[in-house]
Write a protein that holds these residues in place. Structure first.
Motif, PDB file in Angstrom:
ATOM      1  N   ASN A  52       2.146  -4.610   4.455  1.00 17.84           N
ATOM      2  CA  ASN A  52       1.033  -4.654   5.410  1.00 17.84           C
ATOM      3  C   ASN A  52      -0.211  -3.952   4.900  1.00 17.84           C
ATOM      4  N   GLY A  53      -0.723  -4.457   3.760  1.00 15.15           N
ATOM      5  CA  GLY A  53      -1.952  -3.866   3.238  1.00 15.15           C
ATOM      6  C   GLY A  53      -1.641  -2.882   2.128  1.00 15.15           C
ATOM      7  N   MET A  54      -1.140  -3.413   1.010  1.00 10.65           N
ATOM      8  CA  MET A  54      -0.794  -2.546  -0.127  1.00 10.65           C
ATOM      9  C   MET A  54      -1.937  -2.556  -1.127  1.00 10.65           C
ATOM     10  N   ASP A  55      -2.416  -1.363  -1.463  1.00  9.57           N
ATOM     11  CA  ASP A  55      -3.405  -1.191  -2.534  1.00  9.57           C
ATOM     12  C   ASP A  55      -2.792  -0.256  -3.555  1.00  9.57           C
TER      13      ASP A  55
ATOM     14  N   VAL B 233      -2.693  -6.322  -0.149  1.00  7.81           N
ATOM     15  CA  VAL B 233      -1.607  -7.308  -0.144  1.00  7.81           C
ATOM     16  C   VAL B 233      -0.785  -7.241   1.141  1.00  7.81           C
ATOM     17  N   HIS B 234      -0.629  -8.405   1.754  1.00  7.00           N
ATOM     18  CA  HIS B 234       0.295  -8.572   2.883  1.00  7.00           C
ATOM     19  C   HIS B 234       1.352  -9.590   2.477  1.00  7.00           C
ATOM     20  N   VAL B 235       2.600  -9.322   2.845  1.00 13.73           N
ATOM     21  CA  VAL B 235       3.657 -10.310   2.647  1.00 13.73           C
ATOM     22  C   VAL B 235       4.410 -10.472   3.966  1.00 13.73           C
ATOM     23  N   ASN B 236       4.429 -11.692   4.464  1.00 16.12           N
ATOM     24  CA  ASN B 236       5.181 -12.015   5.676  1.00 16.12           C
ATOM     25  C   ASN B 236       6.288 -12.994   5.337  1.00 16.12           C
ATOM     26  N   PHE B 237       7.407 -12.859   6.023  1.00 12.80           N
ATOM     27  CA  PHE B 237       8.488 -13.844   5.909  1.00 12.80           C
ATOM     28  C   PHE B 237       8.685 -14.498   7.265  1.00 12.80           C
ATOM     29  N   PRO B 238       8.977 -15.790   7.274  1.00 11.92           N
ATOM     30  CA  PRO B 238       9.302 -16.411   8.553  1.00 11.92           C
ATOM     31  C   PRO B 238      10.603 -15.836   9.090  1.00 11.92           C
ATOM     32  N   ALA B 239      10.605 -15.423  10.355  1.00  9.55           N
ATOM     33  CA  ALA B 239      11.813 -14.831  10.930  1.00  9.55           C
ATOM     34  C   ALA B 239      12.466 -15.785  11.930  1.00  9.55           C
TER      35      ALA B 239
ATOM     36  N   LEU C 184       8.081  -5.376  -2.605  1.00  7.02           N
ATOM     37  CA  LEU C 184       7.056  -4.971  -3.566  1.00  7.02           C
ATOM     38  C   LEU C 184       7.501  -5.291  -4.994  1.00  7.02           C
ATOM     39  N   ALA C 185       8.779  -5.003  -5.303  1.00  6.11           N
ATOM     40  CA  ALA C 185       9.289  -5.278  -6.652  1.00  6.11           C
ATOM     41  C   ALA C 185       9.177  -6.771  -6.969  1.00  6.11           C
ATOM     42  N   GLN C 186       9.570  -7.604  -6.032  1.00  5.80           N
ATOM     43  CA  GLN C 186       9.516  -9.052  -6.255  1.00  5.80           C
ATOM     44  C   GLN C 186       8.078  -9.535  -6.422  1.00  5.80           C
ATOM     45  N   LEU C 187       7.205  -8.918  -5.670  1.00  2.00           N
ATOM     46  CA  LEU C 187       5.794  -9.254  -5.769  1.00  2.00           C
ATOM     47  C   LEU C 187       5.249  -8.900  -7.154  1.00  2.00           C
ATOM     48  N   LEU C 188       5.583  -7.698  -7.634  1.00  2.00           N
ATOM     49  CA  LEU C 188       5.116  -7.268  -8.949  1.00  2.00           C
ATOM     50  C   LEU C 188       5.643  -8.194 -10.034  1.00  2.00           C
ATOM     51  N   MET C 189       6.890  -8.639  -9.869  1.00  2.00           N
ATOM     52  CA  MET C 189       7.515  -9.508 -10.861  1.00  2.00           C
ATOM     53  C   MET C 189       6.993 -10.940 -10.803  1.00  2.00           C
ATOM     54  N   GLY C 190       6.195 -11.251  -9.797  1.00  2.00           N
ATOM     55  CA  GLY C 190       5.719 -12.618  -9.658  1.00  2.00           C
ATOM     56  C   GLY C 190       6.754 -13.541  -9.032  1.00  2.00           C
ATOM     57  N   MET C 191       7.832 -12.970  -8.470  1.00  2.00           N
ATOM     58  CA  MET C 191       8.851 -13.783  -7.810  1.00  2.00           C
ATOM     59  C   MET C 191       8.419 -14.141  -6.394  1.00  2.00           C
TER      60      MET C 191
ATOM     61  N   ARG D  29       4.700 -14.451  -3.809  1.00  2.00           N
ATOM     62  CA  ARG D  29       3.237 -14.416  -3.789  1.00  2.00           C
ATOM     63  C   ARG D  29       2.783 -13.685  -2.529  1.00  2.00           C
ATOM     64  N   PRO D  30       1.633 -13.031  -2.601  1.00  2.00           N
ATOM     65  CA  PRO D  30       1.123 -12.404  -1.378  1.00  2.00           C
ATOM     66  C   PRO D  30       0.823 -13.469  -0.315  1.00  2.00           C
ATOM     67  N   SER D  31       1.072 -13.150   0.950  1.00  2.00           N
ATOM     68  CA  SER D  31       0.635 -14.045   2.026  1.00  2.00           C
ATOM     69  C   SER D  31      -0.887 -14.007   2.089  1.00  2.00           C
ATOM     70  N   THR D  32      -1.433 -12.783   1.995  1.00  2.00           N
ATOM     71  CA  THR D  32      -2.882 -12.620   1.785  1.00  2.00           C
ATOM     72  C   THR D  32      -3.070 -11.457   0.822  1.00  2.00           C
ATOM     73  N   GLY D  33      -4.260 -11.358   0.266  1.00  2.00           N
ATOM     74  CA  GLY D  33      -4.545 -10.294  -0.696  1.00  2.00           C
ATOM     75  C   GLY D  33      -4.264 -10.761  -2.109  1.00  2.00           C
ATOM     76  N   ASP D  34      -4.351  -9.816  -3.042  1.00  2.00           N
ATOM     77  CA  ASP D  34      -4.287 -10.188  -4.452  1.00  2.00           C
ATOM     78  C   ASP D  34      -3.369  -9.244  -5.220  1.00  2.00           C
TER      79      ASP D  34
END
Ligand SMILES: Nc1ncnc2c1ncn2[C@@H]1O[C@H](COP(=O)(O)OP(=O)(O)OP(=O)(O)O)[C@@H](O)[C@H]1O
Ligand code: SF4
Ligand SMILES: [Mg+2]
Length: 309
Positions: free
Chosen positions: A33-36, A11-17, A58-65, A67-72
């Motif tokens: 940057n690549g969470m397994d 999992v990668h998560v990027n935010f526009p800066a 990571l917490a927001q990702l787990l909660m479904g708040m 989405r990953p930029s890439t990955g699952d």
């Protein structure tokens, strides 16, 4: 075989800066940057790392708040509901609602129960978290910080979730109150077979509570394994630095054990090779290659080629 409830793969998560005048994103924050990671039923998984390393993302990702930029990132079939408890109870509780309504808000949304049933549920939950039933008609500001966090916990329990994500649940509280809340969380976990993801920058809180711990640095896990092992015999140089920055003997819940803030290299321009290279006392030429999280001989995983064996 233990039951896996949540699974993250690459999992990668990027935010526009930053955006240009056409609205195109010209710079990104690389928060993850690549969470397994896999989360098992009934465990407490501690997440530790310094400010900005990506814990709340990571917490927001787990909660479904998020989405990953890439990955699952997905819940498995055996996972049930999830709820979250935040650091600051006051800002997460609606100040205009009486406490019993706050507690039952998650079930109110589902609209499957009558007002009387919800009131009864609020009374049961209040009792379980140590709030007196006669206080249930008061507004949140009438309560102390610790009581508000009890209310937030009751609220999280109302929909009977399997998993609770706790993002710095005691960081805003006095030390004596912290211990009470942590003990309450332990008791509730045993009673309900809850799964906790416990995020904290406080190493001693994580050590006290967790079965496993994931140490994060710059949006990656650098070390993962049994909490006692990882936090008493760290392998990764970053985990070592983290633990050296906190006194080892001392009150188990002393806030002086909180992680010191140090400079994270920019997550706008990621380092090449090992992300920890600039700060690592063991860095050599071999560290110019990107590092992956590798299983080590003793059952944990480490993102450092020099420390795997
Ligand atoms: N919505 C967003 N937009 C842009 N950048 C964000 C957003 N959310 C988080 N970030 C950035 O992503 C990085 C990770 O932030 P995150 O909140 O996950 O860190 P953290 O580990 O929870 O830190 P802390 O211990 O201070 O709570 C930081 O650089 C942060 O500024
Ligand atoms: S790979 Fe090299 S720089 Fe990175 S943590 Fe290991 S020794 Fe340090
Ligand atoms: Mg955070």
């Amino acid at each position: 075989m233990s039951d896996i409830l949540l699974e993250l793969a690459h999992v990668h998560v990027n935010f526009p800066a930053r955006k240009n005048w056409l609205g195109r994103v010209t710079e990104q924050v690389h928060a993850l940057n690549g969470m397994d990671l896999q989360i098992h039923r009934g465990e407490t998984l501690g997440i530790v790392g310094e400010s900005g390393c990506g814990k709340s993302t990571l917490a927001q990702l787990l909660m479904g708040m998020l989405r990953p930029s890439t990955g699952d990132c997905h819940r498995t079939n055996s996972a049930g509901g999830m709820q979250m408890v935040f650091q600051d109870p006051l800002s997460s509780l609606d100040p205009r609602l009486p406490v019993w309504r706050i507690i039952t808000e998650p079930v109110w949304v589902q609209k499957r129960s009558s007002e009387r049933e919800r009131r009864q549920l609020a009374e049961n939950l209040a009792q379980q978290v140590g709030i007196r039933a006669e206080y249930l008609d008061r507004l949140p500001h009438a309560f102390s910080g610790g009581q508000r966090q009890r209310i937030a916990i009751a609220r999280a329990l109302s929909s009977d979730p399997d998993i609770i994500v706790l993002d710095e649940p005691t960081s805003a509280l006095d030390i004596s109150v912290q211990a009470q809340i942590l003990n309450l969380l332990v008791k509730l976990q045993q009673q309900r077979n809850l799964t906790y993801v416990l995020i904290s920058h406080n190493v001693s809180v994580v050590r006290h509570m967790s079965d496993r711990v994931a140490v994060m640095y710059l949006g990656q896990i650098v070390e993962l394994g049994p909490a006692r092992q990882v936090l008493s015999q760290p392998r990764h140089p970053y985990t070592q630095l983290l633990l050296d920055s906190v006194p080892r003997t001392g009150e188990p819940l002393d806030d002086s054990l909180a992680l010191q803030k140090t400079d994270l290299p920019g997550n706008r321009h990621l380092p090449t090779g090992c992300y920890f290279r600039d700060r690592c006392p063991l860095a050599t030429e071999g560290c110019q290659a990107p590092q992956s999280l590798q299983p080590a001989a003793d059952g944990r995983a480490v993102r450092c080629w020099r420390k795997v064996t």
